[in-house]
Design a protein around this motif. Structure first.
Motif, PDB file in Angstrom:
ATOM      1  N   LEU A 220       0.435  -1.151   0.138  1.00 43.03           N
ATOM      2  CA  LEU A 220       0.007  -0.122  -0.172  1.00 43.03           C
ATOM      3  C   LEU A 220       0.849   1.422  -0.321  1.00 43.03           C
ATOM      4  CD1 LEU A 220      -2.672  -0.769   2.627  1.00 43.03           C
ATOM      5  CD2 LEU A 220      -2.940  -1.418   0.649  1.00 43.03           C
ATOM      6  N   THR A 221       0.038   2.392  -1.021  1.00 39.28           N
ATOM      7  CA  THR A 221       1.451   3.454  -1.556  1.00 39.28           C
ATOM      8  C   THR A 221       0.614   4.532  -0.833  1.00 39.28           C
ATOM      9  OG1 THR A 221       1.706   3.172  -3.358  1.00 39.28           O
ATOM     10  CG2 THR A 221       2.978   2.912  -1.722  1.00 39.28           C
ATOM     11  N   PRO A 222       0.753   5.319   0.250  1.00 44.50           N
ATOM     12  CA  PRO A 222      -0.768   6.756   0.164  1.00 44.50           C
ATOM     13  C   PRO A 222      -0.514   7.468  -1.153  1.00 44.50           C
ATOM     14  CG  PRO A 222       1.495   6.868   1.869  1.00 44.50           C
ATOM     15  CD  PRO A 222       1.882   5.606   0.793  1.00 44.50           C
ATOM     16  N   GLU A 234      -8.444   8.208   3.831  1.00 44.14           N
ATOM     17  CA  GLU A 234      -7.210   8.476   3.135  1.00 44.14           C
ATOM     18  C   GLU A 234      -7.207   7.272   2.219  1.00 44.14           C
ATOM     19  OE1 GLU A 234      -4.885   9.953   6.037  1.00 44.14           O
ATOM     20  OE2 GLU A 234      -5.644   9.012   7.348  1.00 44.14           O
ATOM     21  N   ARG A 235      -6.660   8.001   1.498  1.00 47.94           N
ATOM     22  CA  ARG A 235      -6.706   6.432   0.308  1.00 47.94           C
ATOM     23  C   ARG A 235      -4.888   6.065  -0.023  1.00 47.94           C
ATOM     24  NH1 ARG A 235     -10.293   6.655  -4.941  1.00 47.94           N
ATOM     25  NH2 ARG A 235      -8.857   7.676  -5.614  1.00 47.94           N
ATOM     26  N   TRP A 236      -5.276   4.572  -0.101  1.00 47.31           N
ATOM     27  CA  TRP A 236      -3.943   4.232  -0.887  1.00 47.31           C
ATOM     28  C   TRP A 236      -3.922   3.891  -2.311  1.00 47.31           C
ATOM     29  CZ3 TRP A 236      -4.993   5.339   4.263  1.00 47.31           C
ATOM     30  CH2 TRP A 236      -3.886   5.544   5.461  1.00 47.31           C
ATOM     31  N   VAL A 237      -3.322   3.230  -3.366  1.00 48.52           N
ATOM     32  CA  VAL A 237      -2.872   2.464  -3.954  1.00 48.52           C
ATOM     33  C   VAL A 237      -2.177   1.099  -3.534  1.00 48.52           C
ATOM     34  CG1 VAL A 237      -1.058   2.724  -6.181  1.00 48.52           C
ATOM     35  CG2 VAL A 237      -1.864   4.552  -5.017  1.00 48.52           C
ATOM     36  N   VAL A 238      -3.229   0.526  -4.240  1.00 50.37           N
ATOM     37  CA  VAL A 238      -3.547  -1.329  -4.127  1.00 50.37           C
ATOM     38  C   VAL A 238      -1.982  -2.049  -4.692  1.00 50.37           C
ATOM     39  CG1 VAL A 238      -3.910  -3.504  -2.864  1.00 50.37           C
ATOM     40  CG2 VAL A 238      -5.058  -1.554  -2.754  1.00 50.37           C
ATOM     41  N   ARG A 244      -7.679   1.052  -5.484  1.00 48.12           N
ATOM     42  CA  ARG A 244      -7.100   2.484  -4.307  1.00 48.12           C
ATOM     43  C   ARG A 244      -7.977   1.409  -2.984  1.00 48.12           C
ATOM     44  NH1 ARG A 244      -4.370   4.090  -8.131  1.00 48.12           N
ATOM     45  NH2 ARG A 244      -4.580   6.678  -8.307  1.00 48.12           N
ATOM     46  N   VAL A 245      -7.516   2.093  -1.663  1.00 52.47           N
ATOM     47  CA  VAL A 245      -8.598   1.683  -1.021  1.00 52.47           C
ATOM     48  C   VAL A 245      -8.585   2.534   0.269  1.00 52.47           C
ATOM     49  CG1 VAL A 245      -6.568   0.173   0.728  1.00 52.47           C
ATOM     50  CG2 VAL A 245      -8.711  -0.427   1.016  1.00 52.47           C
ATOM     51  N   GLY A 246      -9.869   3.012   0.851  1.00 53.49           N
ATOM     52  CA  GLY A 246      -9.839   4.356   1.219  1.00 53.49           C
ATOM     53  C   GLY A 246     -10.117   3.875   3.003  1.00 53.49           C
TER      54      GLY A 246
END
Ligand code: SAM
Ligand code: SF4
Length: 329
Positions: A220-222, A234-238, A244-246
């Motif tokens: 996961l990267t912000p 707040e979302r992360w790139v999967v 994305r996941v929030g």
């Protein structure tokens, strides 16, 4: 505009259409349900459309989300959506629902002008669903989700609350499934808004817990902060994208400074915050013949005094009298 003393501008209106619900999620409602609002106390369809018109034409509201209770239980929902979609300026229209009944109604809602839905789903396991919601409707939610996606109510977002000892081990499984099905998953920290007052900070599943659990399986990267704006997630790139996941860390990383929400309850009270202890009665004004400008002025006044934060960290914090289901989450 709906401005407060901290300079925040509310452009996102949450409208609760009913306080009733066909589930009994443990973090929201007691098993026996609650004393529902009486029908004459509820805003009528005409009153709701009028309030949305005032908000969008006089107060700068651009987003309208229908919620509850369970908004699909409101008989006039499709008509309300259709009339709000015909307003000028037209707000973006979305719905937060538990998904029960969406399989039947998704296409009609899309045709009426609904843009998107958020569906609440906490587990992929039918028996855990039953323990969490005290109802046997897991399949209905899954079919509702698929119908929303197929009807183009996209992006379909899923709201998930993790509860200790029930579904707190499911985060990676839920994310893998949501990606495969084309849904955008967001985890919401449990907040002290249940009617039973059963929330405890100790032991609640935090955003940090969710991220730790997801990272056992995903990289996961912000996401860029700029893209967040007033969005609570707040979302992360999967795994490098595009998925994305929030995570909505309402308790451990509150986003009050960027809040752009105003809320209207099913009985016509304006609330400036989920956690507000005061409300402003607009139904009384509506029903005693106030004109649009007068109602807009009352709404502005109601938002002006919005507090800086939710007060959750204050030792003197008191839960609002209304539970989540009667506020409109
Ligand atoms: N019945 C619809 C549903 O469940 O989506 C709409 C209303 S519900 C109150 C809106 C959202 O609030 C749902 O996603 C639900 O999971 C969330 N919610 C309810 N009680 C909560 C609590 N105590 N803490 C955090 N989220 C909660
Ligand atoms: Fe009903 Fe939504 Fe509350 Fe669950 S969270 S009991 S579905 S209002």
């Amino acid at each position: 505009m709906l401005v407060d003393t901290y300079g925040r501008v509310a452009t996102d209106l949450r409208v609760s259409l009913t306080d009733r619900c066909n589930l009994r999620c443990t973090y929201c409602m007691p098993e026996e349900g609650l004393k529902w609002l009486a029908k004459p106390d509820l805003l009528t369809d005409d009153e709701i459309v009028r309030m949305v018109r005032i908000a969008t034409s006089l107060l700068g509201v651009t987003e309208v989300r229908f919620t509850g209770g369970e908004p699909l239980l409101r008989p006039g929902l499709t008509g309300i959506v259709e009339r709000c979609a015909a307003l000028d300026p037209r707000p973006r229209l979305s719905l937060t629902t538990n998904g029960i009944g969406l399989a039947r109604t998704a296409t009609a809602l899309r045709t009426a002008g609904l843009d998107r839905v958020n569906v609440s789903l906490d587990t992929l396991r039918p028996e855990v669903f039953h323990r969490l919601t005290r109802r046997d409707r897991h399949r209905d939610v899954l079919s509702g989700l698929a119908a929303a996606r197929d009807a183009g109510l996209t992006p379909v977002k899923i709201n998930t609350v993790l509860m200790p000892g029930l579904n707190d081990d499911e985060a990676p499984e839920l994310l893998a499934w949501a990606i495969a099905e084309g849904y955008e998953l967001r985890f919401i920290e449990q907040m002290p808004l249940d009617a039973q007052h059963g929330w405890k900070r100790d032991g609640m599943i935090t955003a940090a817990d969710v991220l730790r659990s997801l990272r056992t399986r995903f990289d996961l990267t912000p996401e860029d902060r700029e893209r967040r704006g007033a969005a609570p997630a707040e979302r992360w790139v999967v795994d490098g994208g595009p998925h994305r996941v929030g995570v909505i860390a309402s308790v451990t990383r509150p986003f009050c400074a960027a809040c752009d929400r105003t809320r209207l309850t099913a009985d016509g009270q304006v609330r400036d915050c989920l956690f507000a202890r005061d409300e402003s009665d607009l139904r009384g004004a509506l029903r005693s013949g106030a004109d649009d400008q007068e109602i807009a002025a009352l709404w502005r006044r109601a938002m002006w005094g919005k507090k800086a934060g939710s007060g959750l960290d204050d030792p003197a914090f008191l839960q609002p009298d209304r539970p989540m289901s009667a506020i409109g989450g």
